[in-house]
Design an enzyme around this catalytic site. Structure first.
Site, PDB file in Angstrom:
ATOM      1  N   TYR A  94     -25.900  -0.225  -5.318  1.00  0.00           N
ATOM      2  CA  TYR A  94     -26.690  -0.052  -6.306  1.00  0.00           C
ATOM      3  C   TYR A  94     -27.015  -0.922  -6.905  1.00  0.00           C
ATOM      4  O   TYR A  94     -27.154  -1.939  -7.716  1.00  0.00           O
ATOM      5  CB  TYR A  94     -26.682   1.201  -7.323  1.00  0.00           C
ATOM      6  CG  TYR A  94     -27.413   0.950  -8.104  1.00  0.00           C
ATOM      7  CD1 TYR A  94     -28.772   1.902  -8.215  1.00  0.00           C
ATOM      8  CD2 TYR A  94     -26.890   0.816  -9.658  1.00  0.00           C
ATOM      9  CE1 TYR A  94     -29.355   1.687  -9.884  1.00  0.00           C
ATOM     10  CE2 TYR A  94     -27.835   0.815 -10.497  1.00  0.00           C
ATOM     11  CZ  TYR A  94     -28.467   1.285 -10.554  1.00  0.00           C
ATOM     12  OH  TYR A  94     -29.823   1.495 -12.029  1.00  0.00           O
ATOM     13  N   GLY A 139     -26.990   1.640   1.939  1.00  0.00           N
ATOM     14  CA  GLY A 139     -26.291   2.584   1.015  1.00  0.00           C
ATOM     15  C   GLY A 139     -25.704   1.606   0.131  1.00  0.00           C
ATOM     16  O   GLY A 139     -25.546   0.263  -0.531  1.00  0.00           O
ATOM     17  N   VAL A 140     -26.709   2.771  -0.918  1.00  0.00           N
ATOM     18  CA  VAL A 140     -26.563   1.713  -2.343  1.00  0.00           C
ATOM     19  C   VAL A 140     -25.772   3.117  -3.045  1.00  0.00           C
ATOM     20  O   VAL A 140     -26.608   4.050  -4.255  1.00  0.00           O
ATOM     21  CB  VAL A 140     -28.370   2.242  -3.088  1.00  0.00           C
ATOM     22  CG1 VAL A 140     -28.721   0.762  -2.134  1.00  0.00           C
ATOM     23  CG2 VAL A 140     -28.949   3.668  -1.663  1.00  0.00           C
ATOM     24  N   GLY A 141     -24.446   3.157  -3.029  1.00  0.00           N
ATOM     25  CA  GLY A 141     -23.646   3.343  -3.870  1.00  0.00           C
ATOM     26  C   GLY A 141     -23.307   2.738  -4.958  1.00  0.00           C
ATOM     27  O   GLY A 141     -24.016   2.128  -5.201  1.00  0.00           O
ATOM     28  N   LYS A 193       1.217  -1.599  -0.016  1.00  0.00           N
ATOM     29  CA  LYS A 193      -0.134   0.150   0.045  1.00  0.00           C
ATOM     30  C   LYS A 193       1.159   1.302   0.031  1.00  0.00           C
ATOM     31  O   LYS A 193       1.997   1.098   0.303  1.00  0.00           O
ATOM     32  CB  LYS A 193      -0.952  -0.070   1.614  1.00  0.00           C
ATOM     33  CG  LYS A 193      -2.075   0.273   1.095  1.00  0.00           C
ATOM     34  CD  LYS A 193      -3.689  -0.243   0.577  1.00  0.00           C
ATOM     35  CE  LYS A 193      -4.741   1.258   0.424  1.00  0.00           C
ATOM     36  NZ  LYS A 193      -6.142  -0.166  -0.250  1.00  0.00           N
ATOM     37  N   VAL A 249     -21.505   0.355  -5.205  1.00  0.00           N
ATOM     38  CA  VAL A 249     -21.688  -1.339  -4.938  1.00  0.00           C
ATOM     39  C   VAL A 249     -22.802  -1.232  -4.361  1.00  0.00           C
ATOM     40  O   VAL A 249     -23.559  -2.745  -5.117  1.00  0.00           O
ATOM     41  CB  VAL A 249     -20.414  -1.859  -4.228  1.00  0.00           C
ATOM     42  CG1 VAL A 249     -21.081  -3.032  -3.472  1.00  0.00           C
ATOM     43  CG2 VAL A 249     -19.028  -0.943  -4.260  1.00  0.00           C
TER      44      VAL A 249
END
Ligand code: NAD
Length: 368
Positions: free
Chosen positions: A186, A180-182, A80, A184
Site C-alpha cells: 500500500y 500484494g497491497v498489504g 533468530k 508494505v
C-alpha cells in the site's frame, strides 16, 4: 541430527535451547555471526512438526540475518529465535516473559523482535524481562510498524534499479506491477503514484485492494493470476516468497524485479541466473527490503523516525553497489549482494582483532 556438524556447515556460532515446563515454552535461539555486533532477528512462533524442523529453520533464518544486516551497513550480527507451538493456542504473558528471561540471560548477544506468529504486544511482554528486545510500539518509545519504512526502502531501491537500467531515476511514465497491497504494498503504491508512475495492483484481500485502488491515482486493478503477464517496467512482489520460478519467469514482461517480499526466488542461484538470461535486473530481496530491519535497529540508539527513514533511503546506494559488483565481477546480482555482505564482514572482522580497551558507553547499549 549431529548438531555441531550442522553448525559447522554454515559457520554458526551458537544455538541455545530454552525450556519452561510451566508455560510450555520451547524456544531455540540461533546465533549465526556476531562479528559486526549483537545478533538481531525476530522470534518466529510456528507449529513445527518436528523439533529438527525448528532447528533447521532457526539456523537458516539466523544466517540470513547476518547477510541482511551486513549488507544494510548495520552494526549487527545475525540471529533468530523460534518458539515451537501454535500461536493461536500457546500464547500467554507468562510464556513470553519466560522467553524474555532467557534472552536477558544471553547478556545482549541476541536481541529479539517480532516475526511471523508474534506481535508487538508479545514483545511488550518480553520487554518486562529483558533489555534486549526491539519492535516495541511507538507509544512505548519503540519503532512501531516497520512497513512504511520498508516501503520507502523498496521505493528507493526501485528508483536505483530504474536509474541503473535507463540512466534516469524518474518514475514519470513508468509502470510497476505490485503483487500484494498489504502493509508494505500500500505504502509503496503511494510513493510510486505520487512520482507519476502507473501501478497495476492485485491482491486476494478485497479490502486491501479497494483501499489501494481508491486512495491513489494511476492505479489499475489486475487479477492475481494475471499479474505476471502485465507488460510493465518493474514487477514488485510484495506478498509471498518463491513467486519467481520456472513457471513465472517465462511470463514476465518487465525489465526489473524489485519488491519487498522475502525469499522471492524459488531456487536462489538458478532463478537469479534465469532472470539475468532474460535481461531482467533483479534487486536482491534482502537488500531492497531491509528498511524494516533498519527501522527496528534504530531503536537501539533511541528511536528517531527521521534518522530511520534517512538510513532506509540509503538502500538506493547499497543496491547501486550491488549492481556495480555484479557488473564488474560478472556475477548475478544475488551473488553480488552476498559478496558485498561477506566483504564487509571480513574487513570489519579484521579491524576488530585489535584490542582497544573497554568502551563503557557502548557496553551499556549492548553494542560490543
Ligand atoms: P501483509 O500481510 O500486510 O501484506 C501482504 C498482502 O499480500 C496482503 O494484502 C495479502 O492479502 C496479499 N496476498 C497474499 N497472497 C497473495 C497472492 N497470491 N496474490 C496477491 N496478493 C496476495 O504483509 P506486508 O507486511 O505488507 O509484507 C509483504 C511482504 O514483504 C512479505 O513477504 C513480508 O515478508 C515482506 N517484508 C515485510 C516487511 C515489513 O516491514 N512489513 C519487511 C521486510 C519484508
Amino acid at each position: 541430527m549431529a548438531i555441531f556438524e550442522e553448525l559447522a556447515k554454515k559457520d554458526h556460532e551458537q544455538v541455545i535451547y530454552c525450556f519452561d515446563k510451566e508455560t510450555g515454552l520451547k524456544a531455540i535461539v540461533g546465533i549465526h555471526n556476531t562479528t559486526l555486533g549483537p545478533a538481531l532477528g525476530g522470534c518466529r512462533m510456528w507449529n513445527y512438526e518436528k523439533e529438527e524442523d525448528a532447528l533447521i529453520d532457526v539456523l537458516r533464518l539466523s544466517r540470513g540475518m547476518t547477510y541482511k544486516s551486513a549488507a544494510a551497513g548495520l552494526n549487527l550480527g545475525g540471529g533468530k529465535a523460534v518458539i515451537i507451538g501454535d500461536p493461536k493456542k500457546i500464547k500467554s504473558e507468562a510464556l513470553f516473559r519466560a522467553y524474555g528471561r532467557f534472552i536477558q540471560g544471553l547478556g545482549g548477544r541476541y536481541i529479539t523482535a517480532e516475526d511471523v506468529g508474534t506481535t508487538v504486544r508479545d514483545m511488550e511482554w518480553v520487554r518486562h524481562e529483558t533489555d534486549f528486545v526491539t519492535g516495541i510500539s511507538r507509544a512505548l518509545g519503540g519503532s512501531g510498524d516497520p512497513s512504511p519504512v520498508t516501503a520507502l526502502g523498496t521505493y528507493e531501491g526501485i528508483k536505483a534499479s530504474i536509474k541503473w537500467q535507463t540512466g534516469s531515476e524518474s518514475l514519470e511514465g513508468k509502470s510497476v506491477a505490485v503483487q500484494g497491497v498489504g502493509a508494505v504494498g500500500y505504502h509503496l503504491v503511494q510513493h510510486l503514484t505520487r512520482d507519476g508512475a502507473k501501478a497495476f495492483v492485485c491482491d486476494i484481500d478485497q479490502e486491501n485492494l479497494k483501499r489501494a485502488a481508491n486512495d491513489f491515482r494511476g492505479v489499475e486493478v489486475v487479477d492475481p493470476d494475471k499479474i505476471y503477464d502485465v507488460p510493465c517496467d518493474v514487477f514488485a512482489p510484495c506478498a509471498l516468497g518463491a513467486v519467481i520460478n520456472d513457471k513465472t519467469i517465462p511470463r514476465l514482461k518487465c525489465s526489473i524485479v524489485a519488491g519487498s517480499a522475502n525469499n522471492v526466488l524459488e531456487v536462489e542461484d538458478k532463478h537469479a541466473t534465469a532472470l539475468e538470461a532474460k535481461g531482467i535486473l533483479y534487486a536482491p530481496d534482502y537488500v531492497i527490503n531491509a528498511g524494516g530491519l533498519i527501522n527496528v535497529a534504530n531503536e537501539l540508539e533511541g528511536y528517531n523516525r527521521e534518522r530511520a527513514v534517512q538510513a532506509a533511503a540509503g538502500i538506493y546506494q547499497i543496491l547501486w553497489q550491488v549492481y556495480t559488483i555484479a557488473k564488474d565481477e560478472k556475477i548475478t546480482t544475488g551473488k553480488a549482494a552476498n559478496t558485498l555482505a561477506e566483504r564487509r564482514l571480513a574487513s570489519i572482522g579484521r579491524i576488530k582483532q585489535r584490542f582497544v580497551g573497554v568502551n563503557m558507553q557502548k557496553r551499556a547499549r549492548g553494542i560490543i
